[in-house]
Every structure is written in C-alpha cells, then in structure tokens.
Design a protein around this motif. Structure first.
Motif, PDB file in Angstrom:
ATOM      1  N   VAL A 156       2.821   0.122  19.066  1.00  0.00           N
ATOM      2  CA  VAL A 156       3.350   0.798  20.255  1.00  0.00           C
ATOM      3  C   VAL A 156       2.390   1.891  20.715  1.00  0.00           C
ATOM      4  O   VAL A 156       2.095   2.028  21.908  1.00  0.00           O
ATOM      5  CB  VAL A 156       4.752   1.376  19.964  1.00  0.00           C
ATOM      6  N   VAL A 157       1.892   2.688  19.772  1.00  0.00           N
ATOM      7  CA  VAL A 157       0.976   3.784  20.126  1.00  0.00           C
ATOM      8  C   VAL A 157      -0.308   3.235  20.730  1.00  0.00           C
ATOM      9  O   VAL A 157      -0.811   3.756  21.741  1.00  0.00           O
ATOM     10  CB  VAL A 157       0.671   4.642  18.884  1.00  0.00           C
ATOM     11  N   MET A 165       7.711  -0.733   9.670  1.00  0.00           N
ATOM     12  CA  MET A 165       8.054   0.309  10.631  1.00  0.00           C
ATOM     13  C   MET A 165       6.790   1.004  11.154  1.00  0.00           C
ATOM     14  O   MET A 165       6.614   1.194  12.370  1.00  0.00           O
ATOM     15  CB  MET A 165       8.982   1.322   9.982  1.00  0.00           C
ATOM     16  N   LEU A 166       5.904   1.370  10.235  1.00  0.00           N
ATOM     17  CA  LEU A 166       4.672   2.045  10.647  1.00  0.00           C
ATOM     18  C   LEU A 166       3.769   1.112  11.450  1.00  0.00           C
ATOM     19  O   LEU A 166       3.068   1.542  12.375  1.00  0.00           O
ATOM     20  CB  LEU A 166       3.925   2.559   9.412  1.00  0.00           C
ATOM     21  N   HIS A 186       4.759  -1.370  13.458  1.00  0.00           N
ATOM     22  CA  HIS A 186       5.290  -1.466  14.818  1.00  0.00           C
ATOM     23  C   HIS A 186       4.987  -0.187  15.605  1.00  0.00           C
ATOM     24  O   HIS A 186       4.651  -0.234  16.793  1.00  0.00           O
ATOM     25  CB  HIS A 186       6.805  -1.709  14.774  1.00  0.00           C
ATOM     26  N   LEU A 187       5.084   0.951  14.931  1.00  0.00           N
ATOM     27  CA  LEU A 187       4.763   2.219  15.582  1.00  0.00           C
ATOM     28  C   LEU A 187       3.291   2.253  15.994  1.00  0.00           C
ATOM     29  O   LEU A 187       2.956   2.718  17.096  1.00  0.00           O
ATOM     30  CB  LEU A 187       5.082   3.375  14.637  1.00  0.00           C
TER      31      LEU A 187
END
Length: 574
Positions: free
Chosen positions: A236-237, A229-230, A232-233
């Motif tokens: 994205v960022v 999850m982190l 992918h975040l």
C-alpha cells in the motif's frame, strides 16, 4: 562583511548535492546487490560454502552500522527518485532512461515479500535464516514467490547496471572497459541464479529439519500473520507513494498552466510550457528533435542553443552550465537547453541540429556529436603530384594512387592507427583511439617511417615508369580533438576535428616548404620518448595562435638510414 548568497547559485548547489546523494546511495545499493548475488553464486560449490560466505559478504550489512547504511541508502534513493519523477515536466524520455525509471519503481513491490518475510519470521521465531531455510522456502514451499525473486534479481541488476552506464559512459576509459564490464554484468546474475538452482536441487534431497526448541505452531502462525500484515502495508505504501507523486505532479502542472511561457524555434515551431520548464524538456514535449547525449545532465554541450530573442529575462547559468559553456568557449547568447529554465518567452536556435534534420524523428540520426580525446594525427601528401600526373593516362594514375594508398593504409594499420580518409593524393590517419597518447605518438612516427621506406621501394620498382622517385611530406601533431561518427546517410565515418587536426595539416605543408620528409611537433617528440635532438629545430607560425610551434624537421636522408627506422620501431615496441 557579510555576503548574501545568490538564489540561483544556492539552488544549483543544492541540486548538485541531491544528485550526488542519489548517486552515492545508488552505489551503496549496487555494492550490496553485487555482494548478495556473489554469495548466492557460492551455492555452486555447496550450501555450506554459501553459508560460510555470509560471514564476509552479508553479515556486515546485518550489523547496526551496516543496516543503517543499507536502509538509509534505500530510503534516500527512493525519495530522490520520486522527487525526480515529481519535478519532471514531461514523461517523454529516451527508452533506456524510461526503462531504468520503470524498473526502479517495480523493485519495492518485487522484494518486499522476501525482505519482510525473512526479517520478520527470523526475529519472531528465532529461526536461523541460512541458505537452506531460504532456498527451501522459495524453491519447495512457495515456488511462485521464488520465481518472483528471480524476476526481482534480474530487475534490480538491470536497473543498477543502467544507472552505472549513465554515470560512466562519458569517462575516457569507459569505451575500452565497456565490453569487459558487460561480460561481468551478464555473468554474475547467471552464476547467482545457477547457484540458486543448484541449492534448490540439493535441498530437495535433505530431510526437513525439526522446529527449533520452544517454537510452537501458534508462534509460527502469528509470525506469518504479522508478515502478511506488514507485506500488505508495504504494498500500500509503495503504490501510494508512486500514485501520490504522479497526482501531485499533475496538480502542479495544472496550476503551472496558468503561468505559461512560449518557447519558439527559428524553424517556426513553438511550444507552450509552464514557466520553469527547461528548453530541452520543451523540445521533448513538442516532439521537436533535439540532441542531448548526456540525458540532460549538463555533462555535454550537444543540446546547446543560441537565444535569438528574449534573452533579457533569462536566469544566469548555474555552476554546471557555466563550466560546460566555458569549456567550449561559448558566446554570451549560447546556453545549454537542458539547464536553461526561462522565466519568460524566448526564441532559440539548436546549434547541433541542421535545418534539414529537424523534421526527422528522435533517434533516427546515426551521427554522434563526438567525444574529446587526446590523439595523434598524421597527414601525408605526395609532393609534385600535378607534375607526376601530367601527360599520363588516367588509369595509370589510378594504378599509382592505389599502390600509394595501399602502402599508407598498411603502414597505419600495422602501427596501430586508424586510416581516417584520403583527400586527393593526401591521407589523414588517427592514432590513440585506443591506448595512451604516448603510444599514439610512437605509432605515428613508426607509421611515417614505414610509409617512406615502402615508397622508396616502390620508386625503385617503378623507376622506368615515373620521371622521379616518389616523395611525400608528413606532418604529425598530438593533442585534444573531437572524435566521433560524422557524415550523412550511409556515408558515416569515425573522424576527428579540432585544432590538433588543423595543426597536423599545417605541419604537412611545412614539410613541403622545408623540403623535409617529416615535420613533427615537439609535443609528439616529448610524449613519444624518442630522441630526435639531432634533427633541426624550427618554429612554425600557426594561424590563430600567438606563439609559434616548436617542431623537429627530419630530412629524407635520415628516414632512409637504417638507424632511424630501427630505433623508432624498437622504442615503440618497448
């Protein structure tokens, strides 16, 4: 009494602060990467040695102060890089600069999985993150991720080395140190990757360790899900940051098109650009060749232009530009194209691009504008050469000149100098292109002794062929000069220009006037450390200088004495 800060100066000082912040943050990251790769290379000895090295090389970065320094430097560096990208008026740039920028933008995408994976997994599961764990994960469990980290290491190292190169390339010591730095820059990542490969082969022979006590499969699954999850975040960022920067940059340029100015060139070319665009950026946007050796940082004067029209509305030079213009004694109408951001239309003439070169594409010219160096210059000329050549066959003159040129060239090269050029029956030599100025002065004196002694032997050899012994006059001076490859086409040579060269030439003429063998400036005498106090001191008027130059006049008889030659050579060797 209160003073109101000048907007231009405060802006420039702010820009200088941000440049310094970007440099310092980059240096912090480069130190971390160097220590990380060094620790990785310790796997060449054993995994246990690499784990022991963590205590000294990596654990300081895992402490609270170290983590704040590391992650703070990373955040500052990324933000300032994106800011620079946003402020650029054009994405056209030299290949090295473009490569550094692209590699820098790739780094967050390449290292996110490794950084997040090790930190999150280790924190959530309580697993000790040592080299056996990391290597097993990258070499055996997820080899594609391991391959990506190999690429990441090479990309990060190349990005950092390019940054160091851009920062150091104008230091006087850098050309000498560059070959050794290049060896280190190639050797360190190679050793690191070999250490990683050795560790991978060693881990393959080891049994998989049991799970830590109390660690369940559910906890591992939860940690891996959190990591994904982190991750992918983070992707994205990172992508959103770059795309947002480009989008905002495009929006700013669209708005700026409503307020354009025109940069005209004396060649007849012109470029319409948004107000606030530098003249150098305008040249790049318009595809107009324009020198800029320092990459547009105001550290050189090669991009300078003369403003021939529109100077009334120009902003005042900032501290960086003022310092450079003062150093080169520029006139009031001369500005640095990389620093000048006109607010109105203007006409300029680039001062370091000849008219016939402007049509050439960027990068095809092999001449370099040169660098200022402290050197010693020697001029040597045959006396009464016209009388010597009178009524002699041309081939005989060629033979004589070639013998003379060979003597001068050999003496200069054996003394550590560089033969610059032959001018008729004269020669010019440079000393100190490598090494200190003191060594250069001693080398020039030793070369002059060798030239005169060898010419005396040649005169004895040709006693029956020439009407009088060969005599030369030598002038030696030391000081700052611009040294660089200059010329055209295939006729390119490293040479020097400047007042130091002109003074050395004047001293060679003075040697003829005084009927002396050598006239050497007091600057050379002082720097060389040779004791020439027994020789006559004179003052020589130098054109363009209000004060005369103090020199020592060495007669022919002193050169022929064994004592002078022996003392000169001995002191030079010492």
């Amino acid at each position: 009494m209160t003073t109101t800060p000048t907007p231009g100066k405060s802006t420039k000082s702010g820009e200088q602060f941000l440049r310094t912040a970007r440099l310092v943050s980059g240096l912090v990251l480069m130190v971390f990467v160097t220590m990380h790769i060094t620790n990785l290379a310790l796997n060449l000895f054993s995994i246990e040695t690499a784990d022991a090295g963590l205590r000294w090389l990596m654990n300081p970065w895992r402490s609270v102060p170290g983590a704040i320094l590391l992650y703070g430097a990373a955040a500052v560096h990324v933000v300032l890089v994106l800011r620079t990208l946003y402020l650029r008026r054009t994405l056209r740039m030299p290949f090295k600069e473009a490569a550094q920028t692209m590699l820098g933008l790739l780094i967050p995408l390449l290292i996110a999985e490794h950084v997040i994976g090790t930190r999150v997994y280790g924190t959530m599961t309580g697993t000790e993150i040592n080299y056996e764990f990391v290597v097993r994960s990258l070499w055996i469990d997820t080899p594609l991720v391991g391959l990506k980290q190999v690429v990441a290491l090479l990309v990060i190292w190349a990005h950092g080395c390019l940054g160091l190169h851009f920062w150091l390339r104008y230091r006087d010591w850098y050309p000498t140190a560059a070959p050794y730095l290049l060896i280190g820059a190639v050797l360190l990542p190679v050793l690191g990757l070999l250490g990683f490969a050795d560790a991978g082969k060693a881990v393959e022979q080891l049994a998989r360790p049991p799970l830590p006590e109390g660690l369940t499969r559910d906890r591992i699954v939860e940690a891996l899900a959190t990591k994904d999850m982190l991750l992918h975040l983070a992707y994205v960022v990172a992508v959103a940051a770059v795309l947002s920067t480009l989008l905002l940059r495009g929006l700013r340029q669209t708005l700026a098109r409503r307020n354009r100015i025109e940069v005209r060139y004396e060649s007849g070319q012109f470029v319409r650009v948004p107000k606030g665009t530098s003249v150098l950026e305008a040249s790049r946007i318009g595809g107009i060749p324009h020198y800029s050796v320092c990459g547009g940082r105001g550290r050189c004067s090669t991009c300078r232009v003369r403003v021939t029209a529109g100077s009334e509305e120009l902003p005042d030079p900032g501290p960086v530009e003022s310092a450079t213009l003062t150093r080169i004694h520029a006139g009031p109408d001369v500005r640095l194209a990389c620093q000048l951001r006109p607010t109105g239309s203007l006409t300029v003439l680039p001062l370091l691009a000849a008219d016939h070169e402007r049509a050439l594409p960027l990068g095809v010219r092999t001449a370099t504008p040169g660098r200022e160096r402290e050197i010693a210059v020697l001029f040597c000329d045959i006396r009464s050469f016209t009388a010597l050549a009178d009524r002699r066959l041309p081939y005989d003159i060629v033979f004589l000149l070639n013998r003379y040129f060979a003597i001068v060239g050999k003496a200069v090269e054996e003394s550590g100098g560089r033969l610059d050029k032959f001018i008729g029956d004269g020669a010019m030599a440079l000393f100190g292109l490598e090494g200190s100025t003191a060594d250069a002065c001693r080398q020039a004196l030793v070369a002059s002794v060798s030239i005169l002694n060898e010419l005396d032997r040649l005169s004895e050899e040709l006693a029956g062929e020439i009407p009088a012994p060969l005599r030369v006059a030598i002038g030696i001076h030391a000081g700052p000069a611009i040294v660089g490859a200059m010329g055209y086409g295939g006729v390119m040579n490293v040479t020097a220009i400047g007042d130091t060269v002109n003074v050395a030439s004047r001293l060679e003429t003075t040697a003829k006037e005084f009927n002396a063998a050598i006239v050497v400036s007091d600057t050379v005498v002082r720097l060389s450390g040779l004791d020439l106090s027994q020789y006559e001191e004179q003052e020589v008027a130098i054109r363009g200088s209000a004060r005369p130059l103090h020199v020592r006049v060495v007669p022919q008889s002193a050169i022929l004495s064994e004592g002078f030659a022996t003392a000169s050579v001995a002191q030079s060797a010492a």
